[in-house]
Design an enzyme around this catalytic site. Structure first.
Site, mmCIF file in Angstrom:
data_model
loop_
_atom_site.group_PDB
_atom_site.id
_atom_site.type_symbol
_atom_site.label_atom_id
_atom_site.label_comp_id
_atom_site.label_asym_id
_atom_site.label_seq_id
_atom_site.Cartn_x
_atom_site.Cartn_y
_atom_site.Cartn_z
ATOM 1 C CG ASN A 145 50.779 10.808 20.459
ATOM 2 O OD1 ASN A 145 51.464 10.425 21.407
ATOM 3 N ND2 ASN A 145 50.807 10.220 19.290
ATOM 4 C CE1 TYR A 148 53.356 21.173 26.909
ATOM 5 C CE2 TYR A 148 54.371 22.356 28.723
ATOM 6 C CZ TYR A 148 53.866 21.190 28.190
ATOM 7 O OH TYR A 148 53.872 20.029 28.923
ATOM 8 C CB CYS A 169 41.788 33.414 32.383
ATOM 9 S SG CYS A 169 40.071 32.914 32.224
ATOM 10 N N PRO A 188 59.293 -0.419 16.825
ATOM 11 C CG PRO A 188 60.407 1.429 15.922
ATOM 12 C CD PRO A 188 59.200 1.041 16.712
ATOM 13 C CB CYS A 244 41.668 29.541 32.974
ATOM 14 S SG CYS A 244 41.995 30.604 34.383
ATOM 15 C CG HIS A 304 48.670 11.858 28.431
ATOM 16 N ND1 HIS A 304 49.794 11.125 28.112
ATOM 17 C CD2 HIS A 304 48.115 11.217 29.492
ATOM 18 C CE1 HIS A 304 49.901 10.083 28.934
ATOM 19 N NE2 HIS A 304 48.895 10.121 29.773
#
Ligand code: OAD
Length: 258
Positions: free
Chosen positions: A106, A71, A164, A231, A144, A136
């Site tokens: 997104n 991430y 946290c 597309p 946390c 999402h």
């Protein structure tokens, strides 16, 4: 531009102009022209990584450092990307018209960034940028894994997720992983908007991942029309009133008239 595409663009534009209420559903394809990789397809993220190794609560429990680093890599990639003409056109639609709900799968925040920039450009015409419902989650936030407290994404150099500040459990990106449920208030608002919309404009999604993929079907069931921009064909194509085979950065600015 083919005649079929230009004709479809004109019809889609009129449909949007005439609609009283519009819902827009976007997916990874709208950010592809900004340089953010999609999930599926030849260059999709899931071609190089198995989702169950990285985007599940079990994966995070098993190897939090690996998941966190994936991430952090995606965050740095997105930080170098900018909204494209598709995001900008949708931002103008949301700012200049009433009864528009923008829903995105997104997590990259590019709709927000486009809305802020367009609001500044159109200053005086609209006081508040209309922000999308991010069903999402958002990659620029952490949450946390223990107490759920949300913060801006951590930027430290340490490998692996920091603790946290409140309960010391590990922070994780504030995104929805496979096997997790969506925030009911966010997806509920999106479903309500889709059921009330005359037009559902769907751009850049493979229309495979539920419950988001069910939103256009709610509009259809309530008697509204779907306009698809992609597309490639998707499972939604056969049910769409208008299907525009093109890239969203090219097509959206042409169907959304200022
Ligand atoms: P996908 O990667 O599944 O699909 C991207 C879609 O965008 C495909 O249908 C492409 O044909 C289309 N596309 C590619 N380039 C495009 C362009 N320039 N303009 C318009 N369309 C283009 O992405 P999503 O449908 O967003 O969820 O995936 C849905 C969810 O699956 C994601 O939100 C993510 C993933 O698992 C979670 O992580 C929970």
């Amino acid at each position: 531009m083919s005649e079929a595409l230009s004709d479809g663009i004109a019809r889609a534009s009129s449909l949007l102009d005439e609609a009283e209420s519009v819902v827009v559903l976007t997916g990874a394809g709208v950010s592809a022209e900004s340089g953010v990789p999609t999930f599926r397809g030849d260059e999709g993220l899931w071609r190089s990584y198995r989702p169950e190794e990285l985007a599940t609560p079990e994966a995070f429990e098993r190897d939090p450092v690996l998941v966190w680093e994936w991430y952090q890599w995606r965050r740095s990639l997105i930080a170098d990307c900018a909204p494209n003409p598709g995001h900008q056109a949708l931002a103008r639609l949301a700012l200049l018209r009433e009864r528009i709900t923008l829903v995105t799968q997104n997590v990259d925040g590019l709709h927000h960034r486009a809305a802020r920039a367009e609001a500044a450009r159109l200053a005086g015409q609209s006081p508040e940028p209309a922000f999308p419902l991010e069903v999402h989650g958002a990659i620029h936030r952490d949450r946390c894994s223990g107490c759920g407290h949300r913060t801006d994404a951590a930027t430290g150099e340490e490998p692996g997720p920091p603790p946290c500040s409140i309960c010391r459990a590990l922070l994780r990106p504030d995104v929805v992983w496979f096997g997790e449920t969506l925030d009911p208030s966010v997806i509920g608002a999106a479903q309500e908007a889709a059921s009330a919309a005359d037009v559902c404009l769907v751009a850049g999604t493979s229309a495979l991942v539920h419950p988001a993929a069910g939103l256009p079907w709610l509009t259809i069931r309530a008697g509204g029309a779907v306009v698809e921009v992609n597309p490639d064909e998707t499972p939604l194509t056969g049910a769409a009133e208008i299907s525009l085979r093109g890239r969203s950065g090219h097509v959206l600015p042409r169907i959304i008239r200022d």
